[in-house]
Motif scaffolding. Structure first.
Motif, PDB file in Angstrom:
ATOM      1  N   GLY A 107       0.758  -1.054  -0.024  1.00  0.00           N
ATOM      2  CA  GLY A 107       0.263  -0.023  -0.096  1.00  0.00           C
ATOM      3  C   GLY A 107       0.795   1.253   0.023  1.00  0.00           C
ATOM      4  N   GLU A 108       2.172   1.124   0.051  1.00  0.00           N
ATOM      5  CA  GLU A 108       2.977   2.105   0.093  1.00  0.00           C
ATOM      6  C   GLU A 108       2.810   2.804  -1.472  1.00  0.00           C
ATOM      7  OE1 GLU A 108       7.794   3.057   0.691  1.00  0.00           O
ATOM      8  OE2 GLU A 108       7.011   1.309   0.868  1.00  0.00           O
ATOM      9  N   VAL A 109       3.151   4.225  -1.714  1.00  0.00           N
ATOM     10  CA  VAL A 109       3.190   4.924  -2.722  1.00  0.00           C
ATOM     11  C   VAL A 109       4.479   4.933  -3.005  1.00  0.00           C
ATOM     12  CG1 VAL A 109       2.658   6.785  -4.248  1.00  0.00           C
ATOM     13  CG2 VAL A 109       1.050   5.896  -2.301  1.00  0.00           C
ATOM     14  N   VAL A 110       5.301   4.430  -4.023  1.00  0.00           N
ATOM     15  CA  VAL A 110       6.812   4.338  -4.412  1.00  0.00           C
ATOM     16  C   VAL A 110       6.867   5.322  -5.758  1.00  0.00           C
ATOM     17  CG1 VAL A 110       8.389   3.010  -5.000  1.00  0.00           C
ATOM     18  CG2 VAL A 110       6.815   2.072  -3.392  1.00  0.00           C
ATOM     19  N   ASP A 111       8.180   6.002  -5.448  1.00  0.00           N
ATOM     20  CA  ASP A 111       8.637   6.667  -6.688  1.00  0.00           C
ATOM     21  C   ASP A 111       9.522   5.679  -7.480  1.00  0.00           C
ATOM     22  OD1 ASP A 111       9.735   8.623  -8.719  1.00  0.00           O
ATOM     23  OD2 ASP A 111      11.159   9.254  -7.270  1.00  0.00           O
ATOM     24  N   ALA A 112       9.443   5.100  -8.615  1.00  0.00           N
ATOM     25  CA  ALA A 112      10.237   4.340  -9.515  1.00  0.00           C
ATOM     26  C   ALA A 112      10.836   5.288 -10.223  1.00  0.00           C
ATOM     27  CB  ALA A 112       9.368   3.189 -10.028  1.00  0.00           C
ATOM     28  N   SER A 113      12.097   5.475 -10.290  1.00  0.00           N
ATOM     29  CA  SER A 113      12.964   6.446 -11.024  1.00  0.00           C
ATOM     30  C   SER A 113      14.326   6.067 -10.494  1.00  0.00           C
ATOM     31  CB  SER A 113      12.670   7.816 -10.925  1.00  0.00           C
ATOM     32  OG  SER A 113      12.986   8.231  -9.517  1.00  0.00           O
ATOM     33  N   PRO A 114      15.261   6.671 -11.412  1.00  0.00           N
ATOM     34  CA  PRO A 114      16.830   6.774 -10.922  1.00  0.00           C
ATOM     35  C   PRO A 114      16.911   7.292  -9.604  1.00  0.00           C
ATOM     36  CG  PRO A 114      16.501   7.357 -13.347  1.00  0.00           C
ATOM     37  CD  PRO A 114      15.131   7.426 -12.549  1.00  0.00           C
ATOM     38  N   GLU A 115      16.160   8.344  -9.351  1.00  0.00           N
ATOM     39  CA  GLU A 115      16.550   8.887  -7.961  1.00  0.00           C
ATOM     40  C   GLU A 115      15.616   8.304  -6.899  1.00  0.00           C
ATOM     41  OE1 GLU A 115      16.953  11.312 -11.324  1.00  0.00           O
ATOM     42  OE2 GLU A 115      14.851  10.646 -10.582  1.00  0.00           O
ATOM     43  N   GLY A 116      14.400   7.512  -7.232  1.00  0.00           N
ATOM     44  CA  GLY A 116      13.829   6.558  -6.024  1.00  0.00           C
ATOM     45  C   GLY A 116      14.129   5.221  -6.010  1.00  0.00           C
ATOM     46  N   ASP A 117      13.128   4.166  -6.416  1.00  0.00           N
ATOM     47  CA  ASP A 117      13.687   2.859  -6.333  1.00  0.00           C
ATOM     48  C   ASP A 117      14.029   2.668  -7.818  1.00  0.00           C
ATOM     49  OD1 ASP A 117      13.388   0.206  -6.541  1.00  0.00           O
ATOM     50  OD2 ASP A 117      11.852  -0.193  -5.077  1.00  0.00           O
ATOM     51  N   ALA A 118      15.311   2.652  -7.914  1.00  0.00           N
ATOM     52  CA  ALA A 118      15.834   2.434  -9.530  1.00  0.00           C
ATOM     53  C   ALA A 118      15.888   1.202  -9.922  1.00  0.00           C
ATOM     54  CB  ALA A 118      17.564   2.754  -9.126  1.00  0.00           C
ATOM     55  N   GLU A 119      15.820   0.148  -9.092  1.00  0.00           N
ATOM     56  CA  GLU A 119      15.425  -1.462  -9.501  1.00  0.00           C
ATOM     57  C   GLU A 119      14.138  -1.566  -9.931  1.00  0.00           C
ATOM     58  OE1 GLU A 119      17.276  -5.277 -10.248  1.00  0.00           O
ATOM     59  OE2 GLU A 119      17.853  -3.224  -9.918  1.00  0.00           O
TER      60      GLU A 119
END
Length: 446
Positions: A160-172
């Motif tokens: 339920g967590e909102v995640v930033d998938a990006s090079p600066e966030g969760d890169a994998e």
């Protein structure tokens, strides 16, 4: 009223509720979904509430935007529909796009800035589902997979967590979303790079039935030395003799070459000349094209209807392949196919982005897609049997690896593994286990 309705602003519907079927209806009307629950998400917060509810109640979660990718009826779990997530903005060469937006809206928003997205062949398709599978559009050779332009995404994880998938966030996770398709969370928004495209020479050339073989063979020969920045495809269609079709198409067997060159009309004319010379052209719709008209290159259907198809990737083609094609699909062939399409790949599609991505299919030389006769009575047995026969006939050219958006229905672990190179598959599975340890995002073999 369902208890989840108190936590979301969009509709929450169960089987039997008014609007349930309409909420789940997609582009392929042959597939009818009947999950335990559907949530029409109107915000990222709605998605969070739906995912948490599903996790608490042991429900599998699936996502639908436009329904273009529907292959099997969904009969359990919770479906999140994202069509209401329709925000769209363009700023400094980047489009921020909600999960319910289709490509036509992005094309229209980018064009006044002299920019264009690397879109799919159909502007009616949802942006997010297409991007997650990589995406091979009408300018694939010059601009690569569409997911190569994905800059980041907002994702609701299994927790339920909102995640930033990006090079600066969760890169994998960002790496995985660029071609990994499913099982990674619910994407509610993406950020996509737009590209300057001052000129576009594109469109199609259509040939009558007597010239089908010459056009196919000539095009195959031409692709062996085709310019890297020219993308072409060939589709042969056996139109039924039905009144709803325009009179000039009824009962016809036509071959169309599509062509896209991101450059000047003068150079485009020169590059297209060998294709125009293959045979007498019945309809020449090739010329300077506005950015907003890019969907006319393929002219894919825009109205929902029953559909059945399958596809994959191919090794380099040759005269023997043309022999098999001509013997299998012709005006009187006893095979229930409406159309067979071949797309020339290579060029930029073969080159990964510098930081790497999860795209499968970069080794493919061509992609193929077969469209079955739109008769649902044929979908269960007749068309699958014909597909197996066709696949056996073209087996010498079928590539060992495919790509998710061309895979169709996946029935086995072995088929699932063909969507990516072995090392990419293993890395993707590791990401899925990390972000969704309980496996609530249903994806993979049934």
């Amino acid at each position: 009223m369902h208890e989840l309705a108190a936590s979301v602003t969009g509709p929450v519907l169960e089987p039997g509720d008014a609007g349930f079927a309409e909420e789940l209806s997609g582009f392929n009307l042959a597939v009818t979904h009947t999950p335990a629950l559907v949530v029409g998400a109107a915000s990222t917060a709605d998605v969070v509430a739906a995912v948490r509810y599903a996790a608490d109640h042991g429900l599998a979660v699936r996502v639908q935007a436009t329904g273009h990718g529907a292959e099997h009826p969904i009969t359990d779990g919770l479906v999140v529909t994202t069509r209401r997530l329709d925000t769209l903005s363009v700023d400094g060469g980047v489009a921020t796009i909600g999960a319910g937006v289709r490509w036509d809206a992005v094309i229209a928003a980018a064009a006044p800035h002299g920019l264009a997205p690397v879109t799919g062949s159909s502007a009616n398709v949802g942006v997010v589902g297409y991007l997650l599978g990589g995406g091979l559009g009408p300018m694939a050779r010059s601009h690569g997979f569409s997911s190569d332009q994905l800059l980041g995404a907002t994702v609701v994880a299994a927790s339920g967590e909102v995640v930033d998938a990006s090079p600066e966030g969760d890169a994998e996770l960002y790496w995985a979303l660029r071609g990994g398709k499913g099982g990674l969370g619910v994407v509610t928004e993406v950020r996509v790079r737009l590209l300057p495209l001052p000129e576009l020479y594109a469109g199609s050339l259509t040939f009558d039935a007597p010239h089908a073989d010459a056009v196919l063979r000539g095009w195959i020969d031409w692709t062996a030395t085709a310019p890297r920045d020219v993308t072409t495809s060939l589709v042969t269609v056996r139109f039924p003799d039905l009144e709803f079709l325009p009179p000039h198409l009824r009962g016809r067997f036509l071959t169309t070459l599509r062509f896209a060159y991101p450059g000047s009309a003068e150079e485009g004319e020169r590059l297209a000349a060998p294709l125009r010379a293959l045979a007498p052209v019945e309809t020449d719709a090739l010329g300077t094209m506005a950015l907003t008209e890019v969907a006319q290159i393929h002219a894919d259907p825009t109205d929902p209807g029953p559909g059945w198809g399958f596809g994959g990737l191919l090794e380099p083609l040759d005269a023997d392949f043309a022999d098999v094609f001509a013997q299998t699909f012709h005006p009187t062939a006893p095979i229930p196919f409406l159309a067979i399409e071949l797309r020339h790949l290579g060029g930029r599609t073969a080159v990964d982005v510098p930081e790497g991505s999860a795209v499968g299919g970069r080794s493919g030389a061509f992609a193929f897609h077969v469209v079955g006769a739109p008769d649902p009575s044929l979908f269960a047995e007749v068309l699958p049997a014909a597909a197996q026969g066709y696949l056996a006939a073209i087996a010498p050219w079928v590539a060992p690896e495919t790509t998710p958006n061309y895979a169709g229905a996946i029935e086995s672990e072995a088929e699932f593994r063909t969507l990516w190179p072995a090392d990419v598959f293993d890395r993707l599975q590791a990401v899925r286990r990390r972000v969704d340890p309980a496996g609530i995002f249903a994806y993979g073999p049934r």
